[in-house]
Motif scaffolding. Structure first.
Motif, mmCIF file in Angstrom:
data_model
loop_
_atom_site.group_PDB
_atom_site.id
_atom_site.type_symbol
_atom_site.label_atom_id
_atom_site.label_comp_id
_atom_site.label_asym_id
_atom_site.label_seq_id
_atom_site.Cartn_x
_atom_site.Cartn_y
_atom_site.Cartn_z
ATOM 1 N N THR A 105 0.754 -1.418 -0.060
ATOM 2 C CA THR A 105 -0.144 0.061 -0.100
ATOM 3 C C THR A 105 0.810 1.293 -0.022
ATOM 4 O O THR A 105 1.932 1.469 0.831
ATOM 5 N N VAL A 106 0.700 2.303 -0.953
ATOM 6 C CA VAL A 106 1.299 3.331 -0.976
ATOM 7 C C VAL A 106 0.110 4.576 -0.587
ATOM 8 O O VAL A 106 -0.971 4.622 -1.070
ATOM 9 N N THR A 107 0.749 5.256 0.457
ATOM 10 C CA THR A 107 -0.384 6.405 1.003
ATOM 11 C C THR A 107 0.104 7.751 0.780
ATOM 12 O O THR A 107 1.310 8.072 0.883
ATOM 13 N N LEU A 108 -0.888 8.649 0.126
ATOM 14 C CA LEU A 108 -0.848 9.970 0.349
ATOM 15 C C LEU A 108 -1.297 10.790 1.081
ATOM 16 O O LEU A 108 -2.517 10.431 1.677
ATOM 17 N N SER A 109 -0.631 11.464 2.046
ATOM 18 C CA SER A 109 -1.249 12.419 2.907
ATOM 19 C C SER A 109 -0.621 13.812 3.044
ATOM 20 O O SER A 109 0.556 13.941 3.056
ATOM 21 N N PRO A 110 -1.582 14.832 3.360
ATOM 22 C CA PRO A 110 -2.962 14.633 3.423
ATOM 23 C C PRO A 110 -3.641 14.607 1.905
ATOM 24 O O PRO A 110 -2.892 14.457 0.897
ATOM 25 N N ALA A 111 -4.856 14.337 2.008
ATOM 26 C CA ALA A 111 -5.608 14.386 0.496
ATOM 27 C C ALA A 111 -5.259 15.631 -0.138
ATOM 28 O O ALA A 111 -5.152 16.654 0.234
ATOM 29 N N SER A 112 -5.348 15.383 -1.515
ATOM 30 C CA SER A 112 -4.664 16.617 -2.585
ATOM 31 C C SER A 112 -5.733 16.925 -3.286
ATOM 32 O O SER A 112 -6.701 16.229 -3.505
ATOM 33 N N GLY A 113 -5.939 18.201 -3.630
ATOM 34 C CA GLY A 113 -6.835 18.567 -4.760
ATOM 35 C C GLY A 113 -6.114 18.410 -6.039
ATOM 36 O O GLY A 113 -7.094 18.875 -7.011
ATOM 37 N N LEU A 114 -5.254 17.975 -6.246
ATOM 38 C CA LEU A 114 -4.486 17.900 -7.541
ATOM 39 C C LEU A 114 -4.258 16.385 -7.748
ATOM 40 O O LEU A 114 -4.085 15.461 -6.786
ATOM 41 N N SER A 115 -4.220 15.888 -9.089
ATOM 42 C CA SER A 115 -3.474 14.370 -9.180
ATOM 43 C C SER A 115 -2.232 14.503 -8.814
ATOM 44 O O SER A 115 -1.519 15.601 -8.941
ATOM 45 N N ALA A 116 -1.594 13.327 -8.278
ATOM 46 C CA ALA A 116 -0.227 13.088 -8.073
ATOM 47 C C ALA A 116 0.180 11.844 -8.568
ATOM 48 O O ALA A 116 -0.637 10.926 -8.718
ATOM 49 N N THR A 117 1.539 11.678 -9.110
ATOM 50 C CA THR A 117 1.957 10.437 -9.601
ATOM 51 C C THR A 117 3.138 10.097 -8.959
ATOM 52 O O THR A 117 4.002 11.108 -8.587
ATOM 53 N N VAL A 118 3.556 8.859 -8.958
ATOM 54 C CA VAL A 118 4.677 8.276 -8.664
ATOM 55 C C VAL A 118 5.173 6.929 -9.286
ATOM 56 O O VAL A 118 4.314 6.240 -9.418
ATOM 57 N N ASP A 119 6.385 6.694 -9.545
ATOM 58 C CA ASP A 119 6.951 5.651 -10.345
ATOM 59 C C ASP A 119 7.223 4.561 -9.096
ATOM 60 O O ASP A 119 7.480 4.975 -8.021
ATOM 61 N N TYR A 120 7.149 3.219 -9.444
ATOM 62 C CA TYR A 120 7.703 2.240 -8.507
ATOM 63 C C TYR A 120 8.391 1.034 -9.229
ATOM 64 O O TYR A 120 8.011 0.959 -10.576
ATOM 65 N N ALA A 121 9.138 0.341 -8.600
ATOM 66 C CA ALA A 121 9.920 -0.728 -9.293
ATOM 67 C C ALA A 121 10.453 -1.676 -8.416
ATOM 68 O O ALA A 121 10.834 -1.308 -7.064
ATOM 69 N N THR A 122 10.558 -3.045 -8.662
ATOM 70 C CA THR A 122 10.902 -3.768 -7.639
ATOM 71 C C THR A 122 12.455 -4.130 -7.885
ATOM 72 O O THR A 122 12.997 -3.914 -8.935
ATOM 73 N N SER A 123 13.093 -4.612 -7.043
ATOM 74 C CA SER A 123 14.477 -5.069 -7.024
ATOM 75 C C SER A 123 14.785 -6.160 -6.190
ATOM 76 O O SER A 123 14.153 -6.483 -5.191
ATOM 77 N N ASP A 124 15.714 -7.163 -6.484
ATOM 78 C CA ASP A 124 16.301 -8.155 -5.630
ATOM 79 C C ASP A 124 16.703 -7.866 -4.336
ATOM 80 O O ASP A 124 17.443 -6.957 -4.214
ATOM 81 N N GLY A 125 16.033 -8.399 -3.195
ATOM 82 C CA GLY A 125 16.586 -8.260 -1.822
ATOM 83 C C GLY A 125 17.348 -9.633 -1.653
ATOM 84 O O GLY A 125 18.600 -9.860 -2.537
ATOM 85 N N THR A 126 17.002 -10.535 -1.005
ATOM 86 C CA THR A 126 17.556 -12.042 -0.837
ATOM 87 C C THR A 126 16.908 -12.768 -1.949
ATOM 88 O O THR A 126 17.354 -13.875 -2.377
ATOM 89 N N ALA A 127 15.728 -12.340 -2.187
ATOM 90 C CA ALA A 127 14.856 -13.091 -3.283
ATOM 91 C C ALA A 127 15.416 -12.763 -4.833
ATOM 92 O O ALA A 127 15.815 -11.751 -4.924
ATOM 93 N N THR A 128 14.893 -13.652 -5.554
ATOM 94 C CA THR A 128 15.705 -13.511 -7.057
ATOM 95 C C THR A 128 14.530 -13.490 -8.062
ATOM 96 O O THR A 128 13.636 -14.428 -8.095
ATOM 97 N N ALA A 129 14.336 -12.419 -8.761
ATOM 98 C CA ALA A 129 13.288 -11.962 -9.782
ATOM 99 C C ALA A 129 13.155 -13.193 -10.782
ATOM 100 O O ALA A 129 14.447 -13.771 -11.072
ATOM 101 N N GLY A 130 12.189 -13.750 -11.060
ATOM 102 C CA GLY A 130 12.007 -14.773 -12.196
ATOM 103 C C GLY A 130 12.008 -16.250 -11.341
ATOM 104 O O GLY A 130 11.426 -17.265 -11.900
ATOM 105 N N SER A 131 12.618 -16.618 -9.950
ATOM 106 C CA SER A 131 12.358 -17.740 -9.353
ATOM 107 C C SER A 131 11.514 -17.587 -8.174
ATOM 108 O O SER A 131 10.816 -18.596 -7.744
ATOM 109 N N ASP A 132 11.807 -16.400 -7.596
ATOM 110 C CA ASP A 132 10.993 -16.368 -6.318
ATOM 111 C C ASP A 132 9.604 -15.174 -6.456
ATOM 112 O O ASP A 132 8.804 -15.519 -5.752
ATOM 113 N N TYR A 133 9.862 -14.360 -7.551
ATOM 114 C CA TYR A 133 8.913 -13.435 -7.686
ATOM 115 C C TYR A 133 8.888 -12.952 -8.944
ATOM 116 O O TYR A 133 10.081 -13.094 -9.651
#
Length: 377
Positions: free
Chosen positions: A112-140
């Motif tokens: 969950t990504v939370t915006l606080s407080p509520a805005s009267g304008l639209s807002a955008t944000v980019d997101y991306a996963t990266s490996d911690g100890t898990a491996t993309a393709g085999s674990d997620y």
């Protein structure tokens, strides 16, 4: 607002006025206003007040239009004024939650990504996963994109697909990072997704071994893992006497086996000591203990040392005794000491002497115990 005359007039001048929405909205951002302004004879200007509504919603600078119309005793050279309401509220901030999956087979980890407080304008944000100890393709499955908060929205969900497997392994982590926020700032940019493991630990077993013959240099044992593991596994092993004796039949062996991640079997050797004594097959016991990150389903292996030596041969001597009521004692000799009890039947028969008058007929079974080299009759 100030309404200015290009020149002072000797007449009273009137003009109608009214507000209208620009990007600001009457009722929430300001109070709609209309009426008639009178600039008295001799004055050069008049003023109109518009009431601004204070709020705590971030919405950017907004505008109101004030329009003049129906002027009397004057013309209109500029009939519109713009009121700009500058934003004085702090912009909203973005935070992201940490998540722990209930088990490894969860279809998605929901962040969950939370915006606080509520805005009267639209807002955008980019997101991306990266490996911690898990491996993309085999674990997620790698996930990236852009979240859009429309005016008034305060939370959004990102789904990260989790890939189930049957490998026992440590809990693993994925990092989900926010970046490039528009009309907002990021106060917490990183989420940690923890994938908890729900697979049972594999089990260890050891095989039985039979040497090809007593002179084999080493007997090789195999310890097997029921399934590959994502954890390092260790197990201790040690020999102990069965019917074989350490030092004379084999060399004591002990140690610890280490299974690296992905390994399914390990071997170790027990030195077998050759000899020339005919004996029974003998056994050594191999025991597994103190396993880490695995259970033991078969803890005991048996090494059978098969005998390859020929049986010894028997011979009996000749003797002479006086005819005076004594006993004649024969010696039965083994060609080599044996590790087995040896038995042999015997019986007297007449030569030139006659049983009953010259000697007492004798028969029976002689036993030469293991380790002895002769017996007597």
């Amino acid at each position: 607002f100030t309404v200015s005359l290009s020149a002072v007039s000797g007449k009273d001048i009137t003009v109608d006025y009214a507000t209208s929405d620009g990007t600001a909205t009457a009722g929430s951002d300001y109070t709609a206003t209309s009426g008639t302004l009178t600039i008295s004879a001799g004055s050069s200007s008049g003023s109109i007040n518009v009431t601004i509504t204070d709020d705590s919603t971030f919405e950017g600078d907004e505008t109101i239009t004030l329009t003049l119309s129906d002027a009397s005793n004057a013309g209109l050279s500029d009939d519109e004024g713009t009121l700009t309401i500058t934003e004085d509220d702090a912009g909203p901030t973005l935070t992201i939650s940490d998540v722990t999956t209930s088990d490894e087979s969860a279809a998605n980890a929901q962040v969950t990504v939370t915006l606080s407080p509520a805005s009267g304008l639209s807002a955008t944000v980019d997101y991306a996963t990266s490996d911690g100890t898990a491996t993309a393709g085999s674990d997620y499955t790698s996930t990236s994109g852009t979240l859009t908060f429309t005016a008034g929205q305060t939370s959004k969900t990102i789904n990260v697909p989790i890939l189930a497997d049957s490998t026992d392994e440590n809990d693993e982590t994925i990092t989900l990072t926010l970046s490039n926020a528009v009309r907002s700032t990021i106060s917490d940019s990183t989420s940690t997704i923890t994938i908890t493991d729900d697979d049972s630990a594999p089990s260890l077993s050891i095989n039985d071994v039979t040497t090809a013959n007593e002179t084999a240099g080493n007997a090789t044992f195999t310890v097997s893992l029921s399934a590959a593991s994502g954890k390092e596994i260790t197990v201790a092993y040690a020999t102990s006497d069965g019917t074989a004796t350490a030092g004379s039949d084999y060399t004591t062996s002990s140690g610890t086996l280490t299974f690296d991640v992905g390994d399914t079997s390990k071997t170790f050797t027990v030195p077998v000591l050759g000899d020339s004594t005919d004996e029974n097959n003998e056994t050594v016991t191999l025991t597994l203990s103190s396993a880490s990150n695995a259970s033991i389903s078969d803890a005991t292996g048996t090494l059978t040392i098969t005998d390859d030596d020929s049986a010894p041969s028997l011979s009996i001597n000749d003797i002479s005794v006086d005819e005076d009521g004594t006993t004649g004692t024969f010696t039965v000799i083994l060609s080599a000491v044996s590790g087995k009890d040896i038995t042999v039947d015997y019986a007297t028969s007449d030569g030139t002497a006659t049983a009953g008058s010259d000697y007492t007929a004798t028969s029976g079974t002689l036993t030469i115990s293991a380790g002895s080299s002769s017996g007597s009759i």
